[in-house]
Design a protein around this motif. Sequence first.
Motif, PDB file in Angstrom:
ATOM      1  N   THR A 203     -16.273 -92.239  27.824  1.00  0.00           N
ATOM      2  CA  THR A 203     -16.902 -93.562  27.847  1.00  0.00           C
ATOM      3  C   THR A 203     -16.205 -94.452  28.865  1.00  0.00           C
ATOM      4  O   THR A 203     -15.027 -94.257  29.189  1.00  0.00           O
ATOM      5  N   SER A 204     -16.955 -95.407  29.377  1.00  0.00           N
ATOM      6  CA  SER A 204     -16.429 -96.451  30.251  1.00  0.00           C
ATOM      7  C   SER A 204     -16.606 -97.764  29.514  1.00  0.00           C
ATOM      8  O   SER A 204     -17.718 -98.108  29.108  1.00  0.00           O
TER       9      SER A 204
ATOM     10  N   THR B 218     -15.243-101.702  23.568  1.00  0.00           N
ATOM     11  CA  THR B 218     -15.631-100.642  22.635  1.00  0.00           C
ATOM     12  C   THR B 218     -14.427-100.160  21.839  1.00  0.00           C
ATOM     13  O   THR B 218     -14.506 -99.944  20.619  1.00  0.00           O
ATOM     14  N   ILE B 219     -13.292 -99.998  22.533  1.00  0.00           N
ATOM     15  CA  ILE B 219     -12.078 -99.509  21.870  1.00  0.00           C
ATOM     16  C   ILE B 219     -11.509-100.563  20.939  1.00  0.00           C
ATOM     17  O   ILE B 219     -11.163-100.276  19.786  1.00  0.00           O
TER      18      ILE B 219
ATOM     19  N   SER C 106     -16.979 -92.072  21.890  1.00  0.00           N
ATOM     20  CA  SER C 106     -18.128 -91.473  22.573  1.00  0.00           C
ATOM     21  C   SER C 106     -19.415 -92.086  22.026  1.00  0.00           C
ATOM     22  O   SER C 106     -19.417 -92.760  20.984  1.00  0.00           O
ATOM     23  N   LYS C 107     -20.524 -91.845  22.718  1.00  0.00           N
ATOM     24  CA  LYS C 107     -21.815 -92.341  22.238  1.00  0.00           C
ATOM     25  C   LYS C 107     -22.127 -91.771  20.860  1.00  0.00           C
ATOM     26  O   LYS C 107     -22.659 -92.471  19.994  1.00  0.00           O
TER      27      LYS C 107
ATOM     28  N   GLU D 230     -22.523 -92.628  14.970  1.00  0.00           N
ATOM     29  CA  GLU D 230     -22.080 -92.323  13.607  1.00  0.00           C
ATOM     30  C   GLU D 230     -21.595 -93.590  12.900  1.00  0.00           C
ATOM     31  O   GLU D 230     -21.919 -93.822  11.725  1.00  0.00           O
ATOM     32  N   LEU D 231     -20.824 -94.406  13.624  1.00  0.00           N
ATOM     33  CA  LEU D 231     -20.318 -95.645  13.033  1.00  0.00           C
ATOM     34  C   LEU D 231     -21.455 -96.597  12.692  1.00  0.00           C
ATOM     35  O   LEU D 231     -21.404 -97.302  11.676  1.00  0.00           O
ATOM     36  N   GLU D 232     -22.473 -96.633  13.553  1.00  0.00           N
ATOM     37  CA  GLU D 232     -23.608 -97.521  13.308  1.00  0.00           C
ATOM     38  C   GLU D 232     -24.359 -97.090  12.052  1.00  0.00           C
ATOM     39  O   GLU D 232     -24.760 -97.934  11.230  1.00  0.00           O
TER      40      GLU D 232
END
Length: 706
Positions: A301-302, A308-309, A320-321, A326-328
Amino acid sequence: MTTELVTLLGDTLLSGSEAIKTADALKGKASILLYFSAHWCPPCRGFTPVLGESYKEYKASGGNEAEVVFVSRDRDLTAFKDYFVEMPWLALPFENNQDLLQGLGKKFDVKGIPCLVALGPDGKQLFEGDSVDPRSLVAQHKGAAFPMTLAHVKQLKAELENKAKQSLKEFRSIFPPLCTKTGEEKSFGELLDSHDHLVLVLGDGDASDRTYQTLTKVETGVSSLPGGSKRLAVIYLGWSLYNESCNHADFKDKFYTARESASDLTEDFKKALGLLCGGEVSAPHALVLACDENGVPTIVTSAPGCQTICKTGSEGYPWSKERMAELEVAKEARISDLKKKQTNLQFLKGPGREGLCSNSGIEVKVDSLAAGESDAVVGLYFSAHWCQPCRGFTPVLAQCHKDLQAAGKTFEVVFLSSDKDEEAFKEYFAEMPWLAVPFEERSLKEDLSNLFEVQGIPTLVLLKPDGTVLAKNGREAISLGAEYFPWGPDEMACGTAVAEQKAAEKLKAAIKAEATAVEEQTAKGVPVVKRLRGKPGVSFEHDVATKTVMLKSFPTLGAPELLVKSGTLYYEIEILESEGIPQCGFAGIGFDTSDDYSGDGVGDDTKSWGFDGVRGARWNGGSAEWPCSWKTGDIIGFAANIDLGKIAISKNGSWTDSPNGLVFKNPQIKEGVYPAFTGSGYNLRYNLDGDKHGPFAHAPPPSHVW
């Protein structure tokens, strides 16, 4: 399909000073870029030359599929003309066209400028949502960004991905030597081979930025996972410096760092990093890398801003996407579960926890809150110590809480902290006479924020003991007062009516007080200072006797009857409080007045000229750098030479110490100006007449200043 574009943009466009038909100008175009911009906006003035050169480059290459149309956010016709003359493309007419100009911004949800919106020949957006940012494409690809059609952007993306893949293949060989926290040398390849993932942090040297502290905690958190010691390593690379006081060396004991300083990183290496980040890098920026079966680095990821981190922490590893998805899903499941537990406030319980914290150290059971009478109220208070509006509202809420408890009413508040750490939470909670969810239960606080759609803080959500929502905007209820408890529909309607009546009476009294102040100054034969912009009664306080002004919520005061159309006008202000924001100087003929908050002060338009000794800026149709600092006790002198069309400024009598002296030269000044000052949280004393207001502290500018 220009019919849709004519319907959207109107019948005519401007090409220079010439009006042309929209249908003719846009015929055959595959893309139309609406450029929302304004001369007063510094980021716009920075981006416009970049866009201009890119556009010219595209046209010089024979490109004719795309056109740019300027949609002005300028405040007046003069500013529009001055700005548009710099542009090589078309524009929507400005005069008598504000409904269309503003309507386009709303239609395409333009939240800030500069902004580019790409349309197809059918007038519909080519790129929905945040999938593609046309402005970033221009910054990255210059003229090659055009014509910015779907096919062309897809091609650019493919080319960029190929270049990135090639850079990754060469990454081991071009990556600079690294140092461990203890100063030992390590290679990028060694770290890549010995860890599951690497985070490259392109940093700005600002050790005070909590982003870097969060990254340290995240690294520690991942290390605590099974096999953690070999899971993640963070490499700090000095990309740029946030300001002169920042230093990349401050991170040598926190992360792996490049042995070289930022200035020693090779251009080829920085170019490769830029490609991997998508072309535009604004530090801090994080790249998460893994390694494929051939030993070649791959991008997981960028993350611009490392957001994001920092937002998901070690729970989001490896960011990662797939992991974000998964978190969503997990978040949606938790919120769904919370909705079920909203009944009787059960969603305030935590794992192994039946009660809530109190400052007395006694745990208060959630079930005892839920057992309250039908007229009891429970408030969920989303707040944080670092938030200034929160610190302003908390004492008001505490007083209401105290008054209701004294009256025997049942009103309890539960604090849900948005503080950065537990220490700040404890310090803030110590001021509160109510309960709190334990600080460590971050996910519960976030889930409750999402459940009640909290957009900002402070937010107070009012609930009945059975969990029924009384109000999501509880601050409004508190503002009406404890006498309208429990703030049901009838009480709110009554309280609102009384508040509106009080506001009308206050406004009437404020307008009368302003009229009295004008009469008092007129009777004394002194220059009349009065409100030009801002709400009467709330935006400022004016003491005519002492000639002092307390500027509260960005009003503009001035002396329009002192308009001078020839010769020189000079006046002074004494800084009584140097906090807040000032914009002081002169207003000219046509300076707009308003009885409401406008957000515009002296110098925000082209018909006024302002100075700001807090932000170090000068203002005329927007801001420009002017590195001068004002402090309490300073005497600032303002002088306008009407005949020459010039404005100069002094500090404590000096007209020569840079940046004081001559600052503005503008033909509009020759039409006449008068003293005017805007501010927020800024207090001053004025002297507009060396005879009627008393002697000036310093002399007007000598002739050589002009």
